[in-house]
Design an enzyme around this catalytic site. Structure first.
Site, mmCIF file in Angstrom:
data_model
loop_
_atom_site.group_PDB
_atom_site.id
_atom_site.type_symbol
_atom_site.label_atom_id
_atom_site.label_comp_id
_atom_site.label_asym_id
_atom_site.label_seq_id
_atom_site.Cartn_x
_atom_site.Cartn_y
_atom_site.Cartn_z
ATOM 1 N N TYR A 52 0.782 -1.217 0.029
ATOM 2 C CA TYR A 52 0.109 -0.194 -0.100
ATOM 3 C C TYR A 52 0.892 1.101 -0.152
ATOM 4 O O TYR A 52 0.461 2.248 0.481
ATOM 5 C CB TYR A 52 -0.962 -0.183 1.188
ATOM 6 C CG TYR A 52 -2.017 -1.182 1.073
ATOM 7 C CD1 TYR A 52 -2.905 -1.247 0.103
ATOM 8 C CD2 TYR A 52 -1.633 -2.171 1.764
ATOM 9 C CE1 TYR A 52 -3.667 -2.246 0.006
ATOM 10 C CE2 TYR A 52 -2.546 -3.435 1.625
ATOM 11 C CZ TYR A 52 -3.451 -3.578 0.752
ATOM 12 O OH TYR A 52 -4.227 -4.779 0.555
ATOM 13 N N UNK A 53 2.037 1.259 -0.724
ATOM 14 C CA UNK A 53 2.838 2.402 -0.806
ATOM 15 C C UNK A 53 2.767 3.043 -2.383
ATOM 16 O O UNK A 53 2.187 2.311 -3.159
ATOM 17 C CB UNK A 53 4.347 1.961 -0.626
ATOM 18 N N GLY A 54 2.892 4.421 -2.385
ATOM 19 C CA GLY A 54 2.904 5.033 -3.411
ATOM 20 C C GLY A 54 3.836 4.489 -4.358
ATOM 21 O O GLY A 54 3.711 4.813 -5.861
#
EC number: 1.11.1.9
Length: 172
Positions: free
Chosen positions: A27-29
């Site tokens: 769930y990281u950019g």
């Protein structure tokens, strides 16, 4: 160490291969560009002695909150999603920093300088050390002899930026 499915793996099976180690988070950019570009890199070197090892980590803004059994579904159906299958060997959630960090990362960090000059907030571990990994998708390239060669900042996602180093190690 164990794969995301719980199977134990010996690093002996990677002897004689060039290895790219990455700490990953769903769930990281950087998730979508990193996974898709690392797949492109894996496809480019598919017939050579090159492997990518991914280590999910929840120490940076808690961006890998899932249990080990849920991580692959997050990758397949959320980010990158659309049935995506990573072309890397994915391990269980791993601590890459702090008092309970995995010995692999202690070794890698001691051999390669940090890619950062300052610390960020939202780090969920202690103690904080100067050579620590500071964000998701930091990469370590290891030669066929098992010696760490270099470390890449998380923003390095373009496979072209890694190919010269990989080619050097493959030809060694």
């Amino acid at each position: 160490m164990s794969l995301e499915n719980g199977t134990d793996v010996s690093f002996e099976e990677f002897r004689g291969k060039v290895v790219l180690v990455i700490n990953v988070a769903t769930y990281u950019g950087l998730t979508v560009p990193s996974y898709t570009q690392m797949n492109a890199l894996a496809e480019f070197y598919v017939d050579q002695d090159f492997v990518i090892l991914g280590f999910p980590c929840n120490q940076f803004e808690m961006l890998e909150p899932a249990a080990n059994a849920e991580i692959m579904n997050g990758i397949r159906y959320v980010r990158p999603g659309d049935g995506f299958e990573p072309l890397m060997t994915l391990f269980e959630k791993t601590e890459v920093n702090g008092a309970t960090e995995d010995p692999l990362f202690t070794f890698l960090k001691s051999a390669c300088e940090s890619t950062y000059t300052e610390f960020y907030s939202s780090l969920f571990y202690e103690p904080i050390r100067i050579g620590d990994i500071q964000w998701n998708f930091e990469k370590f390239l290891i030669g066929k002899d098992g010696k760490p060669y270099t470390r890449y900042h998380p923003d390095v996602v373009d496979p072209e930026a890694l190919k010269d180093d990989i080619n050097t190690l493959l030809s060694a």
